[in-house]
Design a protein around this motif. Sequence first.
Motif, mmCIF file in Angstrom:
data_model
loop_
_atom_site.group_PDB
_atom_site.id
_atom_site.type_symbol
_atom_site.label_atom_id
_atom_site.label_comp_id
_atom_site.label_asym_id
_atom_site.label_seq_id
_atom_site.Cartn_x
_atom_site.Cartn_y
_atom_site.Cartn_z
ATOM 1 N N THR A 37 0.947 -1.292 -0.106
ATOM 2 C CA THR A 37 -0.119 -0.134 0.023
ATOM 3 C C THR A 37 0.884 1.042 0.027
ATOM 4 O O THR A 37 1.752 1.336 0.716
ATOM 5 C CB THR A 37 -0.924 -0.087 1.109
ATOM 6 O OG1 THR A 37 -1.747 -0.979 1.243
ATOM 7 C CG2 THR A 37 -1.935 1.163 1.164
ATOM 8 N N ALA A 69 -4.441 10.759 -1.002
ATOM 9 C CA ALA A 69 -5.247 11.173 0.325
ATOM 10 C C ALA A 69 -5.139 12.526 0.479
ATOM 11 O O ALA A 69 -4.037 13.208 0.929
ATOM 12 C CB ALA A 69 -5.007 10.424 1.435
ATOM 13 N N ASP A 72 -9.549 12.409 5.036
ATOM 14 C CA ASP A 72 -9.726 10.913 5.607
ATOM 15 C C ASP A 72 -10.482 10.017 4.889
ATOM 16 O O ASP A 72 -10.162 8.830 4.803
ATOM 17 C CB ASP A 72 -10.446 11.144 7.085
ATOM 18 C CG ASP A 72 -9.500 11.912 8.113
ATOM 19 O OD1 ASP A 72 -8.536 12.141 8.086
ATOM 20 O OD2 ASP A 72 -10.139 12.288 9.141
ATOM 21 N N ASP A 73 -11.724 10.604 4.219
ATOM 22 C CA ASP A 73 -12.365 9.673 3.222
ATOM 23 C C ASP A 73 -11.420 9.224 2.202
ATOM 24 O O ASP A 73 -11.709 7.641 1.709
ATOM 25 C CB ASP A 73 -13.598 10.336 2.698
ATOM 26 C CG ASP A 73 -14.695 10.527 3.817
ATOM 27 O OD1 ASP A 73 -14.485 9.883 4.749
ATOM 28 O OD2 ASP A 73 -15.515 11.320 3.666
ATOM 29 N N ASP A 74 -10.689 10.059 1.536
ATOM 30 C CA ASP A 74 -9.666 9.319 0.602
ATOM 31 C C ASP A 74 -8.739 8.112 1.203
ATOM 32 O O ASP A 74 -8.677 7.262 0.435
ATOM 33 C CB ASP A 74 -8.745 10.690 -0.050
ATOM 34 C CG ASP A 74 -9.519 11.551 -0.759
ATOM 35 O OD1 ASP A 74 -10.687 11.277 -1.127
ATOM 36 O OD2 ASP A 74 -8.793 12.667 -0.789
ATOM 37 N N LEU A 75 -8.296 8.530 2.338
ATOM 38 C CA LEU A 75 -7.272 7.397 2.875
ATOM 39 C C LEU A 75 -8.214 6.258 3.193
ATOM 40 O O LEU A 75 -7.552 5.064 2.872
ATOM 41 C CB LEU A 75 -6.901 8.043 4.268
ATOM 42 C CG LEU A 75 -6.001 7.025 5.143
ATOM 43 C CD1 LEU A 75 -4.686 6.581 4.062
ATOM 44 C CD2 LEU A 75 -5.435 7.593 6.352
ATOM 45 N N HIS A 76 -9.284 6.166 3.732
ATOM 46 C CA HIS A 76 -10.042 5.314 3.850
ATOM 47 C C HIS A 76 -10.369 4.360 2.614
ATOM 48 O O HIS A 76 -10.317 3.124 2.457
ATOM 49 C CB HIS A 76 -11.520 5.603 4.504
ATOM 50 C CG HIS A 76 -12.493 4.339 4.896
ATOM 51 N ND1 HIS A 76 -12.156 3.516 5.676
ATOM 52 C CD2 HIS A 76 -13.458 3.896 4.178
ATOM 53 C CE1 HIS A 76 -13.081 2.447 5.810
ATOM 54 N NE2 HIS A 76 -13.886 2.882 4.788
ATOM 55 N N ASN A 77 -10.669 5.255 1.488
ATOM 56 C CA ASN A 77 -11.029 4.500 0.319
ATOM 57 C C ASN A 77 -9.702 3.715 -0.216
ATOM 58 O O ASN A 77 -9.708 2.580 -0.575
ATOM 59 C CB ASN A 77 -11.479 5.462 -0.715
ATOM 60 C CG ASN A 77 -12.897 5.962 -0.354
ATOM 61 O OD1 ASN A 77 -13.695 5.134 0.205
ATOM 62 N ND2 ASN A 77 -13.225 6.984 -0.951
ATOM 63 N N LEU A 79 -7.090 2.445 1.425
ATOM 64 C CA LEU A 79 -6.740 1.364 2.459
ATOM 65 C C LEU A 79 -7.700 0.266 2.322
ATOM 66 O O LEU A 79 -7.246 -0.821 2.504
ATOM 67 C CB LEU A 79 -6.705 1.837 3.821
ATOM 68 C CG LEU A 79 -5.661 2.970 4.308
ATOM 69 C CD1 LEU A 79 -5.894 3.440 5.691
ATOM 70 C CD2 LEU A 79 -4.352 2.104 3.933
ATOM 71 N N SER A 80 -9.077 0.517 1.911
ATOM 72 C CA SER A 80 -10.230 -0.260 1.803
ATOM 73 C C SER A 80 -10.315 -1.216 0.335
ATOM 74 O O SER A 80 -10.975 -1.953 0.221
ATOM 75 C CB SER A 80 -11.472 0.118 1.988
ATOM 76 O OG SER A 80 -11.701 0.988 1.436
ATOM 77 N N ARG A 82 -11.020 0.784 -2.385
ATOM 78 C CA ARG A 82 -12.256 1.205 -3.364
ATOM 79 C C ARG A 82 -11.589 2.099 -4.354
ATOM 80 O O ARG A 82 -10.691 2.686 -4.372
ATOM 81 C CB ARG A 82 -13.148 1.915 -2.458
ATOM 82 C CG ARG A 82 -13.774 1.169 -1.446
ATOM 83 C CD ARG A 82 -14.892 1.837 -0.654
ATOM 84 N NE ARG A 82 -15.334 1.130 0.695
ATOM 85 C CZ ARG A 82 -16.027 1.484 1.715
ATOM 86 N NH1 ARG A 82 -16.163 2.831 1.699
ATOM 87 N NH2 ARG A 82 -16.051 0.784 2.468
#
Length: 82
Positions: A37, A69, A72-77, A79-80, A82
């Motif tokens: 990642t 990123a 925070d939403d960018d980072l979550h996407n 890492l997950s 998406r």
Amino acid sequence: GNARPFKAGVPGMSDLIGWVPVEITPDMVGQTVAVYTAVETKAKRGRVTTEQAAFIAVVSGAGGRAGVARTDDDLHNILSGR
């Protein structure tokens, strides 16, 4: 000049890093595999360099998770996956 040592990276990080593409086969179901990642963090208006974009593309193309990123939403996407 006044040359001084410059340290970069994470303490304890291995000298060689990267990834090995692994095809998930039926006999591997239930196993855990590590996914390389790479997250480039930028401010809302921060620019991604050509080199950074190329690295993200190579990691993504090899099956890793990579992206930019800005939130925070960018980072979550990223890492997950998406």
